[in-house]
Design an enzyme around this catalytic site. Structure first.
Site, PDB file in Angstrom:
ATOM      1  N   ARG A   1       0.790  -1.224   0.000  1.00 18.55           N
ATOM      2  CA  ARG A   1       0.000   0.000   0.000  1.00 18.55           C
ATOM      3  C   ARG A   1       0.825   1.278   0.000  1.00 18.55           C
ATOM      4  O   ARG A   1       0.586   2.187  -0.788  1.00 18.55           O
ATOM      5  CB  ARG A   1      -0.924   0.049   1.224  1.00 18.55           C
TER       6      ARG A   1
ATOM      7  N   ARG B   1      11.351   3.657   3.643  1.00 16.82           N
ATOM      8  CA  ARG B   1      10.933   2.660   4.643  1.00 16.82           C
ATOM      9  C   ARG B   1      12.165   1.855   5.021  1.00 16.82           C
ATOM     10  O   ARG B   1      12.885   1.360   4.160  1.00 16.82           O
ATOM     11  CB  ARG B   1       9.845   1.746   4.092  1.00 16.82           C
TER      12      ARG B   1
HETATM   13  C1  NCD Z   1       1.679  -1.317   8.117  1.00 18.07           C
HETATM   14  C2  NCD Z   1       3.183  -1.157   8.299  1.00 18.07           C
HETATM   15  O1  NCD Z   1       3.955  -1.346   7.350  1.00 18.07           O
HETATM   16  O2  NCD Z   1       3.544  -0.798   9.409  1.00 18.07           O
HETATM   17  N1  NCD Z   1       1.304  -1.480   6.767  1.00 18.07           N
HETATM   18  C3  NCD Z   1       1.013  -0.365   6.028  1.00 18.07           C
HETATM   19  O3  NCD Z   1       1.868   0.450   5.774  1.00 18.07           O
HETATM   20  N2  NCD Z   1      -0.264  -0.183   5.669  1.00 18.07           N
HETATM   21  C4  NCD Z   1       1.063  -2.330   9.009  1.00 18.07           C
HETATM   22  C5  NCD Z   1       1.625  -3.711   9.042  1.00 18.07           C
HETATM   23  O4  NCD Z   1       2.550  -4.057   8.308  1.00 18.07           O
HETATM   24  O5  NCD Z   1       1.103  -4.493   9.831  1.00 18.07           O
END
Ligand code: NCD
Length: 314
Positions: free
Chosen positions: A65, A115
């Site tokens: 996402r 990230r």
């Molecule tokens: C989350 C994350 O990466 O922290 N996902 C996201 O970005 N929608 C939640 C998860 O991985 O559980």
């Protein structure tokens, strides 16, 4: 540190980087959510607001996402994207450190979305980068743009944030979205309820900070005790990849599930949210109920990320 924008006094956000939700004031969040409303029309028509601008997505942990919605947001605003979706595909695999990667990539783009599995990684990247850095998840620490889209979802679906009772259920220790969301909700007049399996309770320092900020925080073991009282149920998965010991995960997996039986006494207006991915913590039978909003969150996420990119880059 989120640096104040000196050269662009009209910039709505008045911060250069999006590293922690704690760098935002309530007013900044409200302005951003209003801008997300304006983005709805742009989403449908497309635009060239960010023509000539390049976004670099550097994802050193898995994502569906967040990476795709930033990419979509950039395309909808007329910009372009470059990047990689795993460290194996970049020079990180050869041993390059984060600061070197950032000092190279900043030459190719106007904004970086990062990230990383390490807490503090986004802050470090922002210190090295000459272009804005957006934190798309820093270990178990924070995920500020998810918190913004979560707030937007609540506002759109319930028409307000103030006055709501919000339960966060699941892995509150390793889940970064619940940390950022709790801090964001603390800027509003909300009361928070934390429910988690043994050993996965909210980080002590978060609860401590929230109480210091005057937020009403309660901890429960059993959702049934509060289900008829709450306006929002925010569910998260157990973050298996963050467990130091896999046998601990095995003990806890499958220890909670939202299904129709659990929701029997819920308010008709209760909304169920989840940052996704879901594993087994919400039964598919909930998907078709009016409570389920977790497949609307991704759409709201694009609008919010469009608003963030527009604010940072124009
Ligand atoms: C989350 C994350 O990466 O922290 N996902 C996201 O970005 N929608 C939640 C998860 O991985 O559980």
């Amino acid at each position: 540190m989120a640096r104040e924008v000196q050269s662009e006094p009209d910039s709505m956000l008045k911060i250069r980087d999006v590293i922690s939700i704690r760098d935002f004031s309530r007013e900044q969040i409200e302005n951003l959510l209003e801008l997300a409303d304006d983005m709805e029309q742009v989403f449908h028509s497309g635009s060239d607001i960010l023509r000539g601008k390049i976004l670099a997505t550097l994802f050193m942990e898995p994502s569906t996402r967040t990476r795709l919605s930033f990419t979509t947001a950039m395309y909808k605003l007329g910009g372009k994207t470059i990047g990689f979706d795993s460290p194996e595909m970049s020079s990180v695999a050869k041993g390059e450190n984060l600061s070197d990667t950032i000092r190279v990539v900043e030459n190719y783009c106007d904004v970086i979305v990062l990230r990383h599995r390490m807490e503090g990684a986004a802050r470090l990247a922002a210190e090295y980068s000459d272009v804005p850095v957006i934190n798309a998840g820093s270990g178990a620490e924070e995920h500020p743009t998810q918190a913004l889209l979560d707030l937007y979802t609540i506002k759109k679906e319930l028409e307000r944030i103030d006055g709501l009772k919000i339960a966060l259920l699941g892995d509150l220790k390793y889940g970064r979205t619940v940390h950022s969301l709790s801090y964001a909700l603390a800027l509003f007049d909300t009361s928070l309820i934390f429910i988690s399996p043994e050993g996965l309770g909210m980080r002590w320092e978060v609860t401590h900070d929230l109480k210091n900020m005057g937020v009403k925080v309660e901890e429960f073991k059993d959702l049934q005790k509060v289900i008829s009282d709450i306006d929002v149920l925010y569910v998260t998965r157990i973050q298996r990849e963050r467990f130091p010991d896999p046998t601990e995960y095995e003990k806890l997996k499958g220890s909670y599930q939202i299904n129709l039986e659990v929701l029997k006494n819920a308010k008709p207006s209760l909304i169920v949210m989840h940052p996704l991915p879901r594993i087994d913590e919400i039964a598919p039978e909930v998907d078709g109920t009016p409570h389920a909003k977790y497949f609307k969150q991704p759409y709201y996420g694009v609008l919010v990320r469009m608003a963030i990119l527009k604010s940072l880059l124009t």
